[in-house]
Design a protein around this motif. Structure first.
Motif, PDB file in Angstrom:
ATOM      1  N   GLY A 139       7.762  11.249  -4.257  1.00  0.00           N
ATOM      2  CA  GLY A 139       6.319  11.447  -4.293  1.00  0.00           C
ATOM      3  C   GLY A 139       5.923  12.767  -3.670  1.00  0.00           C
ATOM      4  O   GLY A 139       6.521  13.820  -3.955  1.00  0.00           O
ATOM      5  N   THR A 140       4.942  12.712  -2.783  1.00  0.00           N
ATOM      6  CA  THR A 140       4.428  13.911  -2.126  1.00  0.00           C
ATOM      7  C   THR A 140       4.916  14.034  -0.686  1.00  0.00           C
ATOM      8  O   THR A 140       4.391  14.833   0.087  1.00  0.00           O
ATOM      9  N   THR A 141       5.952  13.246  -0.323  1.00  0.00           N
ATOM     10  CA  THR A 141       6.431  13.259   1.061  1.00  0.00           C
ATOM     11  C   THR A 141       7.159  14.541   1.433  1.00  0.00           C
ATOM     12  O   THR A 141       7.300  14.855   2.621  1.00  0.00           O
ATOM     13  N   GLY A 142       7.686  15.245   0.433  1.00  0.00           N
ATOM     14  CA  GLY A 142       8.546  16.387   0.705  1.00  0.00           C
ATOM     15  C   GLY A 142      10.005  15.990   0.849  1.00  0.00           C
ATOM     16  O   GLY A 142      10.881  16.857   0.948  1.00  0.00           O
ATOM     17  N   LEU A 143      10.294  14.679   0.854  1.00  0.00           N
ATOM     18  CA  LEU A 143      11.665  14.195   0.911  1.00  0.00           C
ATOM     19  C   LEU A 143      12.286  14.207  -0.485  1.00  0.00           C
ATOM     20  O   LEU A 143      11.594  14.022  -1.484  1.00  0.00           O
ATOM     21  N   THR A 144      13.586  14.409  -0.538  1.00  0.00           N
ATOM     22  CA  THR A 144      14.344  14.312  -1.780  1.00  0.00           C
ATOM     23  C   THR A 144      15.307  13.144  -1.654  1.00  0.00           C
ATOM     24  O   THR A 144      16.005  13.012  -0.635  1.00  0.00           O
ATOM     25  N   ARG A 184       8.021   6.988 -13.626  1.00  0.00           N
ATOM     26  CA  ARG A 184       7.175   6.618 -12.490  1.00  0.00           C
ATOM     27  C   ARG A 184       7.987   6.211 -11.267  1.00  0.00           C
ATOM     28  O   ARG A 184       7.440   6.154 -10.158  1.00  0.00           O
ATOM     29  N   VAL A 185       9.250   5.901 -11.460  1.00  0.00           N
ATOM     30  CA  VAL A 185      10.103   5.379 -10.391  1.00  0.00           C
ATOM     31  C   VAL A 185      10.915   6.519  -9.770  1.00  0.00           C
ATOM     32  O   VAL A 185      11.707   7.173 -10.445  1.00  0.00           O
ATOM     33  N   ALA A 186      10.710   6.733  -8.464  1.00  0.00           N
ATOM     34  CA  ALA A 186      11.463   7.786  -7.777  1.00  0.00           C
ATOM     35  C   ALA A 186      12.893   7.358  -7.493  1.00  0.00           C
ATOM     36  O   ALA A 186      13.825   8.151  -7.643  1.00  0.00           O
ATOM     37  N   SER A 187      13.078   6.106  -7.069  1.00  0.00           N
ATOM     38  CA  SER A 187      14.412   5.635  -6.747  1.00  0.00           C
ATOM     39  C   SER A 187      14.481   4.129  -6.961  1.00  0.00           C
ATOM     40  O   SER A 187      13.471   3.425  -6.858  1.00  0.00           O
ATOM     41  N   THR A 188      15.677   3.639  -7.247  1.00  0.00           N
ATOM     42  CA  THR A 188      15.898   2.234  -7.554  1.00  0.00           C
ATOM     43  C   THR A 188      16.851   1.643  -6.531  1.00  0.00           C
ATOM     44  O   THR A 188      17.970   2.132  -6.356  1.00  0.00           O
ATOM     45  N   VAL A 189      16.416   0.592  -5.846  1.00  0.00           N
ATOM     46  CA  VAL A 189      17.207  -0.007  -4.773  1.00  0.00           C
ATOM     47  C   VAL A 189      18.215  -0.991  -5.352  1.00  0.00           C
ATOM     48  O   VAL A 189      17.858  -1.901  -6.102  1.00  0.00           O
ATOM     49  N   VAL A 190      19.472  -0.815  -4.958  1.00  0.00           N
ATOM     50  CA  VAL A 190      20.539  -1.741  -5.321  1.00  0.00           C
ATOM     51  C   VAL A 190      21.239  -2.165  -4.035  1.00  0.00           C
ATOM     52  O   VAL A 190      21.715  -1.315  -3.278  1.00  0.00           O
ATOM     53  N   ASP A 240      -1.169   7.233  -9.809  1.00  0.00           N
ATOM     54  CA  ASP A 240      -2.536   7.741  -9.747  1.00  0.00           C
ATOM     55  C   ASP A 240      -2.928   8.142  -8.325  1.00  0.00           C
ATOM     56  O   ASP A 240      -3.672   9.098  -8.125  1.00  0.00           O
ATOM     57  N   GLN A 241      -2.399   7.412  -7.338  1.00  0.00           N
ATOM     58  CA  GLN A 241      -2.728   7.670  -5.934  1.00  0.00           C
ATOM     59  C   GLN A 241      -1.758   8.654  -5.274  1.00  0.00           C
ATOM     60  O   GLN A 241      -1.901   8.956  -4.086  1.00  0.00           O
ATOM     61  N   GLY A 242      -0.770   9.130  -6.011  1.00  0.00           N
ATOM     62  CA  GLY A 242       0.216  10.029  -5.430  1.00  0.00           C
ATOM     63  C   GLY A 242       1.201   9.322  -4.513  1.00  0.00           C
ATOM     64  O   GLY A 242       1.779   9.938  -3.617  1.00  0.00           O
ATOM     65  N   VAL A 243       1.400   8.031  -4.737  1.00  0.00           N
ATOM     66  CA  VAL A 243       2.300   7.219  -3.917  1.00  0.00           C
ATOM     67  C   VAL A 243       3.636   7.072  -4.637  1.00  0.00           C
ATOM     68  O   VAL A 243       3.675   6.684  -5.810  1.00  0.00           O
ATOM     69  N   ALA A 244       4.726   7.381  -3.962  1.00  0.00           N
ATOM     70  CA  ALA A 244       6.057   7.283  -4.558  1.00  0.00           C
ATOM     71  C   ALA A 244       6.422   5.829  -4.799  1.00  0.00           C
ATOM     72  O   ALA A 244       6.172   4.968  -3.959  1.00  0.00           O
ATOM     73  N   VAL A 245       7.038   5.553  -5.939  1.00  0.00           N
ATOM     74  CA  VAL A 245       7.470   4.199  -6.289  1.00  0.00           C
ATOM     75  C   VAL A 245       8.971   4.066  -6.068  1.00  0.00           C
ATOM     76  O   VAL A 245       9.759   4.848  -6.597  1.00  0.00           O
ATOM     77  N   VAL A 246       9.347   3.059  -5.283  1.00  0.00           N
ATOM     78  CA  VAL A 246      10.743   2.671  -5.104  1.00  0.00           C
ATOM     79  C   VAL A 246      10.854   1.247  -5.656  1.00  0.00           C
ATOM     80  O   VAL A 246      10.164   0.342  -5.193  1.00  0.00           O
ATOM     81  N   ASN A 247      11.685   1.071  -6.662  1.00  0.00           N
ATOM     82  CA  ASN A 247      11.772  -0.209  -7.364  1.00  0.00           C
ATOM     83  C   ASN A 247      13.019  -0.965  -6.922  1.00  0.00           C
ATOM     84  O   ASN A 247      14.136  -0.458  -7.045  1.00  0.00           O
ATOM     85  N   ALA A 248      12.831  -2.178  -6.423  1.00  0.00           N
ATOM     86  CA  ALA A 248      13.930  -2.953  -5.859  1.00  0.00           C
ATOM     87  C   ALA A 248      14.179  -4.226  -6.652  1.00  0.00           C
ATOM     88  O   ALA A 248      13.322  -4.681  -7.412  1.00  0.00           O
ATOM     89  N   ALA A 249      15.366  -4.789  -6.431  1.00  0.00           N
ATOM     90  CA  ALA A 249      15.768  -6.069  -7.037  1.00  0.00           C
ATOM     91  C   ALA A 249      15.733  -6.012  -8.563  1.00  0.00           C
ATOM     92  O   ALA A 249      15.242  -6.931  -9.211  1.00  0.00           O
ATOM     93  N   VAL A 250      16.270  -4.942  -9.123  1.00  0.00           N
ATOM     94  CA  VAL A 250      16.267  -4.811 -10.586  1.00  0.00           C
ATOM     95  C   VAL A 250      17.227  -5.784 -11.255  1.00  0.00           C
ATOM     96  O   VAL A 250      17.171  -5.978 -12.470  1.00  0.00           O
ATOM     97  N   ALA A 274      -3.580   5.020   2.678  1.00  0.00           N
ATOM     98  CA  ALA A 274      -2.838   5.091   3.938  1.00  0.00           C
ATOM     99  C   ALA A 274      -1.355   5.366   3.737  1.00  0.00           C
ATOM    100  O   ALA A 274      -0.688   5.856   4.646  1.00  0.00           O
ATOM    101  N   PHE A 275      -0.842   5.062   2.549  1.00  0.00           N
ATOM    102  CA  PHE A 275       0.607   5.023   2.357  1.00  0.00           C
ATOM    103  C   PHE A 275       1.099   6.123   1.420  1.00  0.00           C
ATOM    104  O   PHE A 275       0.409   6.539   0.501  1.00  0.00           O
ATOM    105  N   GLU A 276       2.350   6.523   1.668  1.00  0.00           N
ATOM    106  CA  GLU A 276       2.981   7.566   0.870  1.00  0.00           C
ATOM    107  C   GLU A 276       4.045   7.026  -0.076  1.00  0.00           C
ATOM    108  O   GLU A 276       4.497   7.735  -0.976  1.00  0.00           O
ATOM    109  N   ALA A 277       4.464   5.777   0.134  1.00  0.00           N
ATOM    110  CA  ALA A 277       5.517   5.186  -0.694  1.00  0.00           C
ATOM    111  C   ALA A 277       5.267   3.694  -0.841  1.00  0.00           C
ATOM    112  O   ALA A 277       4.626   3.060   0.008  1.00  0.00           O
ATOM    113  N   LEU A 278       5.785   3.148  -1.930  1.00  0.00           N
ATOM    114  CA  LEU A 278       5.648   1.725  -2.256  1.00  0.00           C
ATOM    115  C   LEU A 278       6.995   1.178  -2.673  1.00  0.00           C
ATOM    116  O   LEU A 278       7.703   1.805  -3.463  1.00  0.00           O
TER     117      LEU A 278
END
Length: 314
Positions: A10-15, A269-275, A203-213, A177-181
């Motif tokens: 997202g907009t955190t500056g983290l990679t 839309r998904v920045a990273s996927t949790v496994v 839309d809110q500039g919040v990074a999406v991390v998708n878990a339990a795929v 309030a949040f930068e990631a979801l």
């Protein structure tokens, strides 16, 4: 790795890497996953993550009563700390009595840092706020205000929210309030509940991390290995859809688990996927699944098999 393996959070500056190592199984959660994980195997799994192409690790104060964080802390101590550029995320949680107050949030991060052997973390989530009313979560002196204070103090560089019910998660996302979801079990081959939530986050500039795929495992093992989706018995319609997806994947020569993983990874839309990982060799297996070529023709076939919306979690 390919250029799209590393992505902006997202907009955190983290990679972060396209796959995030999930710390849930590391501390041994047999009630959820159906098996125990010995301590040394958990530590060795973290060490493999730290040495490999995955540069993002997610855990929580509550996972196995803190055992996940203890094992991560042991691995970090052996590795000499977090590698440069590596993003470690943990979560603040309720205590066993159900207290999720502002003071509890402070105690939660203090407990986590002690276990991890760190003075701060790159990313800290509010975990499972569905256990309290939204108004309590956002109240003056409440958990979100304390989380913001923790960020302002530099203990957490960035903050996020992680939970289940998509309507509630969207309310939190839209507070600004949040930068990631983190959303879990709700954006998979079998469940599309989180579609609007992902749009709202972008839309809110919040990074999406998708878990339990893998839906708790069923999309990794297939119908022969499980009848449970999201840690509960799956509806017959869901199981029928799963069998149809297995057949479609077989026709295209694609493992079901690879399709389940790449369904998330390929979503812009998904920045990273949790496994979740519980053994070192699984790290390399997952990276291979993430890179496996999948014919474009498979995706519409899988979309046509998705169970009806009334079977989704929401």
């Amino acid at each position: 790795m390919s250029a799209d393996w590393l992505r902006p959070l997202g907009t955190t500056g983290l990679t972060v890497s396209a796959v995030c190592a999930g710390g849930g199984p590391l501390g041994s959660m047999p009630g959820n996953f159906g098996y125990d994980v010995p301590a040394q195997r958990g530590i060795d799994t973290v060490k493999r993550v730290l040495d490999g192409p995955i540069s993002f690790l997610d855990t929580s104060n509550s996972y196995s009563g803190g055992e996940s964080e203890r094992r991560i802390g042991a691995a970090l101590a052996q590795a000499g700390g977090l590698p440069e550029g590596f993003v470690l995320a943990t979560k603040v949680d309720r205590d066993p009595s159900g207290d999720f107050s502002g003071p509890r949030v402070r105690r939660s991060i203090e407990e986590s840092l002690e276990r991890l052997g760190l003075s701060g973390v790159p990313l800290l989530y509010l975990h499972d706020p569905e256990h309290i009313p939204f108004e309590d979560g956002m109240a003056k002196g409440g958990p979100v205000e304390e989380l913001l204070r923790i960020r302002d103090e530099g203990i957490a560089a960035h903050i996020g929210v992680a939970g289940g019910p998509v309507a509630l998660m969207e309310r939190y996302v839209r507070t600004g309030a949040f930068e990631a979801l983190i959303t879990h079990n709700r954006w998979t081959l079998l469940d599309r509940s989180a579609d609007a939530l992902l749009d709202a986050a972008v839309d809110q500039g919040v990074a999406v991390v998708n878990a339990a795929v893998f839906g708790g495992g069923i999309l990794a093992t297939g119908s022969a290995g499980s009848t449970r989706y999201a840690y509960r018995e799956a509806h017959p319609e869901v199981l029928d859809a799963l069998r149809g997806m297995e057949q479609a994947c077989a026709r295209h020569g694609v493992p079901l688990a690879a399709a389940a993983l790449q369904f998330s990874i390929r979503d812009e839309r998904v920045a990273s996927t949790v496994v979740g990982f519980s053994r070192p060799e699984r790290v390399d297996e997952c990276v291979a699944q993430a890179r496996l070529p999948i014919p474009e023709a498979l995706w519409p076939e899988l979309d046509a098999l998705v169970p009806s919306g009334d079977r989704w979690l929401y």
